[in-house]
Scaffold this motif. Structure first.
Motif, PDB file in Angstrom:
ATOM      1  N   GLY A 474       0.793  -1.223   0.000  1.00 35.58           N
ATOM      2  CA  GLY A 474       0.000   0.000   0.000  1.00 35.58           C
ATOM      3  C   GLY A 474       0.827   1.276   0.000  1.00 35.58           C
ATOM      4  N   ARG A 475       0.481   2.201  -0.898  1.00 35.79           N
ATOM      5  CA  ARG A 475       1.131   3.504  -0.993  1.00 35.79           C
ATOM      6  C   ARG A 475       0.051   4.557  -1.250  1.00 35.79           C
ATOM      7  N   VAL A 476       0.113   5.688  -0.530  1.00 32.35           N
ATOM      8  CA  VAL A 476      -0.863   6.763  -0.709  1.00 32.35           C
ATOM      9  C   VAL A 476      -0.120   8.089  -0.818  1.00 32.35           C
ATOM     10  N   TYR A 477      -0.392   8.817  -1.900  1.00 29.95           N
ATOM     11  CA  TYR A 477       0.321  10.065  -2.161  1.00 29.95           C
ATOM     12  C   TYR A 477      -0.657  11.229  -2.310  1.00 29.95           C
ATOM     13  N   PHE A 478      -0.266  12.390  -1.747  1.00 34.24           N
ATOM     14  CA  PHE A 478      -1.041  13.618  -1.861  1.00 34.24           C
ATOM     15  C   PHE A 478      -0.163  14.734  -2.427  1.00 34.24           C
ATOM     16  N   PRO A 479       0.166  14.685  -3.714  1.00 31.37           N
ATOM     17  CA  PRO A 479       0.958  15.775  -4.288  1.00 31.37           C
ATOM     18  C   PRO A 479       0.174  17.087  -4.209  1.00 31.37           C
ATOM     19  N   PRO A 480       0.787  18.161  -3.689  1.00 32.10           N
ATOM     20  CA  PRO A 480       0.051  19.411  -3.523  1.00 32.10           C
ATOM     21  C   PRO A 480      -0.020  20.264  -4.777  1.00 32.10           C
ATOM     22  N   ASP A 481       0.767  19.922  -5.809  1.00 31.01           N
ATOM     23  CA  ASP A 481       0.761  20.733  -7.025  1.00 31.01           C
ATOM     24  C   ASP A 481       1.221  19.893  -8.206  1.00 31.01           C
ATOM     25  N   ALA A 482       1.301  20.527  -9.381  1.00 31.48           N
ATOM     26  CA  ALA A 482       1.593  19.796 -10.616  1.00 31.48           C
ATOM     27  C   ALA A 482       2.983  19.184 -10.617  1.00 31.48           C
ATOM     28  N   ASN A 483       3.986  19.926 -10.164  1.00 38.20           N
ATOM     29  CA  ASN A 483       5.348  19.398 -10.212  1.00 38.20           C
ATOM     30  C   ASN A 483       5.526  18.205  -9.277  1.00 38.20           C
ATOM     31  N   CYS A 484       4.892  18.270  -8.124  1.00 35.32           N
ATOM     32  CA  CYS A 484       4.929  17.104  -7.228  1.00 35.32           C
ATOM     33  C   CYS A 484       4.172  15.930  -7.837  1.00 35.32           C
ATOM     34  N   LEU A 485       3.064  16.218  -8.516  1.00 38.25           N
ATOM     35  CA  LEU A 485       2.310  15.153  -9.185  1.00 38.25           C
ATOM     36  C   LEU A 485       3.170  14.464 -10.235  1.00 38.25           C
ATOM     37  N   LEU A 486       3.904  15.226 -11.012  1.00 40.54           N
ATOM     38  CA  LEU A 486       4.766  14.633 -12.035  1.00 40.54           C
ATOM     39  C   LEU A 486       5.828  13.742 -11.413  1.00 40.54           C
ATOM     40  N   SER A 487       6.418  14.185 -10.329  1.00 38.19           N
ATOM     41  CA  SER A 487       7.451  13.392  -9.662  1.00 38.19           C
ATOM     42  C   SER A 487       6.876  12.100  -9.098  1.00 38.19           C
ATOM     43  N   VAL A 488       5.712  12.204  -8.459  1.00 36.24           N
ATOM     44  CA  VAL A 488       5.065  11.014  -7.902  1.00 36.24           C
ATOM     45  C   VAL A 488       4.671  10.052  -9.012  1.00 36.24           C
ATOM     46  N   ALA A 489       4.109  10.582 -10.112  1.00 33.58           N
ATOM     47  CA  ALA A 489       3.675   9.725 -11.214  1.00 33.58           C
ATOM     48  C   ALA A 489       4.847   8.965 -11.818  1.00 33.58           C
ATOM     49  N   ASP A 490       5.973   9.625 -11.970  1.00 35.24           N
ATOM     50  CA  ASP A 490       7.156   8.956 -12.507  1.00 35.24           C
ATOM     51  C   ASP A 490       7.555   7.783 -11.619  1.00 35.24           C
ATOM     52  N   HIS A 491       7.528   7.994 -10.317  1.00 34.69           N
ATOM     53  CA  HIS A 491       7.858   6.913  -9.379  1.00 34.69           C
ATOM     54  C   HIS A 491       6.873   5.756  -9.516  1.00 34.69           C
ATOM     55  N   CYS A 492       5.585   6.078  -9.583  1.00 29.25           N
ATOM     56  CA  CYS A 492       4.569   5.030  -9.666  1.00 29.25           C
ATOM     57  C   CYS A 492       4.719   4.207 -10.942  1.00 29.25           C
ATOM     58  N   LEU A 493       5.000   4.876 -12.055  1.00 24.75           N
ATOM     59  CA  LEU A 493       5.129   4.182 -13.338  1.00 24.75           C
ATOM     60  C   LEU A 493       6.306   3.212 -13.356  1.00 24.75           C
ATOM     61  N   ARG A 494       7.323   3.503 -12.574  1.00 27.43           N
ATOM     62  CA  ARG A 494       8.516   2.664 -12.559  1.00 27.43           C
ATOM     63  C   ARG A 494       8.461   1.588 -11.472  1.00 27.43           C
ATOM     64  N   SER A 495       7.487   1.653 -10.608  1.00 28.16           N
ATOM     65  CA  SER A 495       7.445   0.744  -9.462  1.00 28.16           C
ATOM     66  C   SER A 495       6.857  -0.609  -9.858  1.00 28.16           C
ATOM     67  N   ARG A 496       6.997  -1.579  -8.982  1.00 24.91           N
ATOM     68  CA  ARG A 496       6.522  -2.932  -9.230  1.00 24.91           C
ATOM     69  C   ARG A 496       5.751  -3.464  -8.010  1.00 24.91           C
ATOM     70  N   SER A 497       4.650  -4.112  -8.317  1.00 23.38           N
ATOM     71  CA  SER A 497       3.855  -4.853  -7.324  1.00 23.38           C
ATOM     72  C   SER A 497       3.403  -4.001  -6.152  1.00 23.38           C
ATOM     73  N   TYR A 498       3.124  -2.717  -6.418  1.00 22.84           N
ATOM     74  CA  TYR A 498       2.527  -1.851  -5.409  1.00 22.84           C
ATOM     75  C   TYR A 498       1.095  -1.517  -5.809  1.00 22.84           C
ATOM     76  N   LEU A 499       0.347  -1.053  -4.832  1.00 27.45           N
ATOM     77  CA  LEU A 499      -0.934  -0.409  -5.061  1.00 27.45           C
ATOM     78  C   LEU A 499      -0.711   1.065  -4.755  1.00 27.45           C
ATOM     79  N   ASN A 500      -0.581   1.876  -5.804  1.00 30.46           N
ATOM     80  CA  ASN A 500      -0.285   3.300  -5.653  1.00 30.46           C
ATOM     81  C   ASN A 500      -1.561   4.113  -5.789  1.00 30.46           C
ATOM     82  N   LEU A 501      -1.946   4.798  -4.731  1.00 34.35           N
ATOM     83  CA  LEU A 501      -3.115   5.666  -4.752  1.00 34.35           C
ATOM     84  C   LEU A 501      -2.641   7.114  -4.724  1.00 34.35           C
TER      85      LEU A 501
END
Length: 715
Positions: A474-501
């Protein structure tokens, strides 16, 4: 071909098949193909330390937990998208066929492209009964059932009877006909002979007696052909000699002496039926999709960044930047990335993907349709169950994607989210299961900003579901703005076997961090925004103002600005949390902060006023065990909502900047001069808001247009 067993307690059949194919003994050497191995195979079934009675993650060849009830077809359709050589054979139990998700999943053929995708062969197994009564489709007139499925677009093939071996021959013929029809459709489409219309894919209806080949009656009560055979038909074998005799007769009817030799190994005639290697269904590589996974070609997310001169000076729709990133993912990964969204791609500001791909649709199109074609790969269907399930099947077979939906409607498919997390959690324990791409969920149109909708659209409940999953998943992210969203999304796309919310709103919002600072902030998971508070680090603050979530972050920064203006000597520290799981202890989650880091942010004795996107109890749950956890005062969504303005939503839920200021003053280590006057001013502002919003139907201008002043320095 990959086999998906929808009926609940179908585990014995698939485990037995895997054992007879030899795969089971390969992945579980202790269960060898001899008498000792057979004994281990039997004793582990539905027993402590053993395996479930369902087809589960422990079963070689499976990507579907039999017994989830309702999801077998959506998993099957997701598995074959962009998988042209795969056929997913999905057995639908007639009890399962009564569920809402399954009723909605027949339409999957309206989205398959026979040129590029594989095929799904559904087998609707009607045996008449569920746990304690009849099933609807089994009791319907066969013509009605045939009309129902024909209306969905299938060519219906029916097999019925109880005679052996006649049923085996008829069913084999049905499978051969279905396979031939599938291959003919695909050959025409891939050979340039397809007119573009939706094919009529085959579907098999199989009617057999409930409890077929089992004891016809027990203790004078009929079992075969009734709901009683759904249960344990012989429950007294340990103490009832007649039950034991009936059981032995039943088991001997399978003629085990013809199937196993004196050492307990399958005989040559059994082994001769097995294909070789990965052609065995229990060894199909698609059912262990991590072995087939190829990394995404991910563009540099920095190229999509928003320029931020200083915090809170300008607004942007953050999810638009994620849409631009997804657009280029489509272009660079034409066979292993898809977005699944319930008719809301444009609404969620992800519409840039349509610059790279149409919506996929196999039914007829009209001249007025925009961005819809048989070749499209953006998946829109107004069903959270379909979108979620398609993505599950897609990722479990080795591809990558996102499920994006309105926050409140994520609860429609919440059970699927939980079940997928459980699959990943158990797969983590099984060494032969290769890691698969993570399941990425984007929640937008959030509770705080459904301006023109109402209370029904205001519910952050999925957050609660995900934070209770094991830390391995389990992973839960609350990016507060666009640049944080981009950084979080990049991490999620590269990750394996997680549930990224990932939770962020689609409406214009203040932008806080330049891209490099955003990257650092997201890597840490949480940090002090020194430019927002008055704490210079030389001494403990009077209060810590913490936040997780875009709207409540704005309210927290605004509250800190009010305190700075009115009480400049009152020491405030602002902490923003992106990765929610950092709040937990390290022993409870791998992302949890160590004690030193937690103290650096929150101290170990200063009260914390925490503004949270979701239900306040979530934060209390996560900080349990931290030093003096009772000092955390959490403001969040408390089930107050309606069709109203953005600021009125935070007021109704007592999470506005004015409520946060009053909380800070009420819980501070010291009461500064002027505190009473400031609290009175806050109450006055709330009263003004209440009057203004009713009269003008919008927020007050100084609220609506609020930005952080130029005094904010990046520090």
């Amino acid at each position: 071909m990959v086999y998906l067993a929808g009926p609940g307690h179908g585990g014995p059949a698939l485990v037995a098949a895997g054992y007879l194919e030899g795969t089971y003994s390969e992945v579980y050497p202790r269960v060898g193909q001899d008498e000792r191995g057979l004994r281990q195979l039997f004793r582990q079934f539905s027993a402590p330390g053993g395996i479930p009675s369902h087809v589960s993650v422990t079963t070689p060849g499976s990507i579907h937990e039999g017994g989830e009830l309702g999801y077998v077809l959506v998993h099957a359709f997701g598995a074959v998208m962009d998988n042209p050589d795969l056929i997913a054979l999905a057995v639908v139990g007639d009890g399962e066929a009564e569920t809402a998700p399954l009723e909605g999943s027949w339409k999957g053929i309206s989205f398959l492209n026979p040129e590029r995708d594989g095929a799904v062969l559904p087998i609707l197994h009607l045996n008449g009964a569920k746990i304690s009564g009849p099933t609807v489709l089994a009791r319907k007139d066969p013509g009605e059932v045939r009309a129902l499925l024909t209306g969905h677009g299938y060519e219906v093939i029916e097999v019925e009877g109880d005679d052996l071996p006649g049923m085996h021959h008829r069913f084999a013929a049905a499978l051969a006909h279905a396979w031939g029809k599938i291959r003919a459709i695909q050959a025409a489409a891939r050979g340039g002979e397809w007119d573009g219309s939706r094919p009529r894919w085959p579907l098999i209806i199989l009617r057999t007696p409930k409890g077929w080949t089992g004891p016809e009656s027990v203790d004078g009560v009929r079992v075969t052909g009734t709901w009683r055979s759904h249960q344990v038909p012989l429950s007294g074998v340990k103490g009832n000699e007649e039950h034991l005799r009936v059981l032995e007769t039943w088991l001997r009817s399978y003629r085990p002496e013809e199937l196993f030799d004196d050492d307990g190994a399958p005989t040559a005639i059994v082994r001769s039926a097995n294909p070789d290697g990965a052609l065995r269904m229990s060894a199909n590589l698609h059912a262990n999709g991590g072995l087939l996974t190829r990394d995404l070609d991910v563009p540099d997310f920095r190229d999509y960044a928003i320029a931020v001169s200083h915090p809170g000076a300008g607004r942007a729709e953050s999810t638009r930047k994620l849409g631009e990133l997804m657009r280029d993912l489509y272009r660079d990964n034409p066979d292993r990335f898809r977005l699944f969204c319930p008719d809301e791609t444009n609404s969620n500001r992800l519409g840039a993907v349509f610059e790279a791909s149409d919506r996929g649709f196999a039914e007829r199109t009209d001249p007025d349709d925009v961005g819809i074609s048989r070749n499209g790969r953006v998946m829109e269907v107004l069903s959270e169950h379909n979108c979620h399930g398609w993505l599950e099947g897609y990722t479990l077979t080795g591809r990558h994607g996102w499920f994006a939906t309105y926050e409140a409607f994520a609860m429609v498919s919440a059970s699927q989210t939980v079940q997928h997390a459980k699959w990943l959690e158990e797969a983590e324990k099984i060494p032969w299961r290769a890691k698969v791409p993570s399941l990425n969920i984007l929640l937008t149109s959030t509770a705080w900003r459904n301006d023109h909708n109402g209370f029904s659209h205001q519910g952050p409940g999925l957050i609660q579901n995900v934070i209770t999953q094991r830390g391995t998943v389990g992973r839960v992210y609350f990016p507060p703005d666009a640049n944080c969203l981009l950084s979080v999304a990049d991490h999620c796309l590269r990750s394996r076997s997680y549930l990224n919310l990932v939770v962020i709103d689609k409406q214009p919002q203040l932008q806080w961090l330049p891209i490099e600072q955003a990257i650092d902030h997201c890597a840490r998971g949480a940090g002090v925004w020194s430019w927002a508070g008055t704490d210079d680090g030389s001494a403990d603050p009077d209060i810590v103002l913490a936040c997780a979530g875009d709207v409540v972050t704005m309210e927290t920064v605004a509250a800190a600005a009010i305190l700075r203006e009115h009480l400049p000597h009152f020491r405030t520290r602002v902490v923003n949390v992106v990765d929610l799981m950092t709040l937990t202890r390290r022993k409870d989650h791998p992302h949890g902060m160590d004690e030193t880091r937690f103290k650096e942010l929150f101290t170990d004795h200063v009260d914390v006023v925490f503004a949270f996107h979701g239900y306040p109890g979530a934060v209390h749950q996560l900080v349990h065990g931290r030093p003096d956890a009772d000092r955390f005062r959490v403001r969040g969504f408390i089930e107050e909502g309606t069709t109203t303005t953005p600021f009125d939503m935070v007021v109704r839920n007592r999470a506005s900047r004015y409520h946060l200021v009053m909380d800070a003053l009420n819980n501070a280590r010291r009461t500064p001069p002027g505190a009473s006057d400031l609290k009175a001013w806050c109450q006055q502002r709330l009263a003004e808001h209440e009057t203004y919003v009713i009269e003008h139907l919008e927020d007050m201008p100084d609220i609506r247009e609020w930005v952080l002043g130029d005094w904010a320095d990046q520090g």
